[in-house]
Scaffold this motif. Structure first.
Motif, mmCIF file in Angstrom:
data_model
loop_
_atom_site.group_PDB
_atom_site.id
_atom_site.type_symbol
_atom_site.label_atom_id
_atom_site.label_comp_id
_atom_site.label_asym_id
_atom_site.label_seq_id
_atom_site.Cartn_x
_atom_site.Cartn_y
_atom_site.Cartn_z
ATOM 1 N N UNK A 148 0.801 -1.222 0.000
ATOM 2 C CA UNK A 148 0.000 0.000 0.000
ATOM 3 C C UNK A 148 0.833 1.271 0.000
ATOM 4 N N UNK A 149 2.149 1.150 -0.020
ATOM 5 C CA UNK A 149 2.996 2.344 0.097
ATOM 6 C C UNK A 149 3.847 2.550 -1.140
ATOM 7 N N UNK A 193 6.582 -0.141 6.078
ATOM 8 C CA UNK A 193 5.747 -0.398 4.907
ATOM 9 C C UNK A 193 4.452 -1.098 5.314
ATOM 10 N N UNK A 194 3.384 -0.753 4.602
ATOM 11 C CA UNK A 194 2.064 -1.315 4.916
ATOM 12 C C UNK A 194 1.664 -2.307 3.838
ATOM 13 N N UNK A 195 1.326 -3.499 4.265
ATOM 14 C CA UNK A 195 0.874 -4.537 3.343
ATOM 15 C C UNK A 195 -0.414 -5.144 3.884
ATOM 16 N N UNK A 196 -1.280 -5.557 2.981
ATOM 17 C CA UNK A 196 -2.523 -6.220 3.384
ATOM 18 C C UNK A 196 -2.678 -7.505 2.583
ATOM 19 N N UNK A 197 -3.331 -8.475 3.201
ATOM 20 C CA UNK A 197 -3.625 -9.736 2.520
ATOM 21 C C UNK A 197 -5.077 -9.714 2.048
ATOM 22 N N UNK A 208 -9.952 -1.466 6.170
ATOM 23 C CA UNK A 208 -10.212 -0.042 5.955
ATOM 24 C C UNK A 208 -9.034 0.769 6.491
ATOM 25 N N UNK A 209 -7.928 0.759 5.738
ATOM 26 C CA UNK A 209 -6.712 1.445 6.182
ATOM 27 C C UNK A 209 -6.317 2.590 5.255
ATOM 28 N N UNK A 242 -8.120 2.056 -4.158
ATOM 29 C CA UNK A 242 -8.401 1.606 -5.523
ATOM 30 C C UNK A 242 -7.146 1.703 -6.387
ATOM 31 N N UNK A 243 -6.396 2.790 -6.224
ATOM 32 C CA UNK A 243 -5.158 2.951 -6.988
ATOM 33 C C UNK A 243 -4.130 1.891 -6.600
ATOM 34 N N UNK A 244 -4.025 1.613 -5.289
ATOM 35 C CA UNK A 244 -3.051 0.621 -4.820
ATOM 36 C C UNK A 244 -3.375 -0.765 -5.376
ATOM 37 N N UNK A 245 -4.649 -1.113 -5.404
ATOM 38 C CA UNK A 245 -5.049 -2.412 -5.954
ATOM 39 C C UNK A 245 -4.732 -2.496 -7.445
ATOM 40 N N UNK A 246 -5.014 -1.420 -8.163
ATOM 41 C CA UNK A 246 -4.752 -1.439 -9.603
ATOM 42 C C UNK A 246 -3.255 -1.526 -9.884
ATOM 43 N N UNK A 247 -2.447 -0.778 -9.125
ATOM 44 C CA UNK A 247 -0.991 -0.821 -9.316
ATOM 45 C C UNK A 247 -0.460 -2.228 -9.075
ATOM 46 N N UNK A 248 -0.931 -2.850 -7.989
ATOM 47 C CA UNK A 248 -0.441 -4.189 -7.649
ATOM 48 C C UNK A 248 -0.809 -5.213 -8.720
ATOM 49 N N UNK A 249 -2.072 -5.221 -9.120
ATOM 50 C CA UNK A 249 -2.545 -6.296 -9.993
ATOM 51 C C UNK A 249 -2.256 -6.067 -11.472
#
Length: 253
Positions: free
Chosen positions: A63-64, A74-78, A209-210, A217-224
């Motif tokens: 997420x960072x 660094x923040x990560x979520x599963x 909800x962090x 939404x941007x973080x999810x799109x960047x990752x995937x």
């Protein structure tokens, strides 16, 4: 027991193509899919990318992105990835009934006036016996059709108007030739559904909800969209934060 469907008004517009298609009713699915809080739908441009994401099942999302942070900061979520399955109609039977007191009025002119004003003019015309009409019990514009259903209080009025086929009506500053047709209503007597999987869309769940809605939404799109993560080009992302609910609308691809 078959699930109940909302009432839907339908209008036949007189177009028949091939003879073998005359007994077919074409359905265009419009599926509303409830989306719970803490989840997202991500649609890829290629189905094979979605399949890879689903097969992995659990993903660790950074997420960072773009921030120079120490490893511990660094923040990560599963998040969990799953396919999206919906129900589509595979067979449909309808019973059509002709309304003996109603007519369908079409070929209406474009006068640039509000619908209610046009309905008033039609009711005034068709309520006069000299025009072949009678007392109008109800009138209604059919959605997205430009056609009107008029229902009369007495029997026999609609039949005589339908027999004429067309009628000259004074609307606005001139006379317009309107088409008069029977009014049909339909009841669904049999509906069969079959499961269908959306090949390019993945359901992500367990999203905490962090972050704000747009940054998440941007973080999810960047990752995937990263090929190194098994992803690929992303078409759309829909995210619903925890504590909220949303509805996704699926149409034919």
């Amino acid at each position: 027991m078959l699930p109940a469907l909302p009432e839907k008004k339908m209008v036949f517009k007189g177009l028949v193509t091939n003879k073998e298609d005359t007994n077919k009713l074409m359905l265009t699915p419009l599926i509303r899919y409830p989306l719970l809080g803490g989840s997202a739908l991500i649609t890829f441009e290629k189905a094979e990318v979605a399949q890879r994401i689903i097969e992995v099942k659990e993903h660790v999302v950074e997420l960072s992105y773009g921030e120079e942070l120490e490893e511990l900061d660094r923040c990560r979520v599963r998040v969990q990835a799953a396919p999206v399955d919906i129900l589509l109609p595979s067979a449909l039977e309808m019973r059509l009934t002709r309304n003996s007191r109603s007519i369908l009025v079409s070929d209406l002119p474009s006068l640039g006036i509000p619908e209610e004003a046009l309905l008033d003019k039609l009711e005034l015309f068709f309520s006069k016996t000299k025009n072949g009409g009678g007392e109008v019990e109800s009138r209604e514009f059919l959605d997205n059709s430009g056609q009107v259903v008029l229902t009369f209080a007495q029997d026999g009025v609609a039949e005589l108007l339908i027999a004429r086929g067309h009628i000259q009506v004074s609307v606005g500053k001139g006379k317009h030739k309107l088409k008069i047709s029977p009014c049909m209503s339909g009841d669904i007597t049999n509906l069969q559904l079959q499961p269908s999987r959306c090949p390019r869309t993945v359901l992500l769940s367990g999203i905490p909800d962090v972050l704000g809605e747009e940054p998440m939404r941007d973080a999810l799109e960047i990752h995937f969209q990263k090929a190194s993560r098994g992803g690929g080009e992303v078409d759309t992302v829909a995210y619903v934060p925890a504590g909220q609910q949303g509805v996704a609308v699926f149409m034919e691809d």
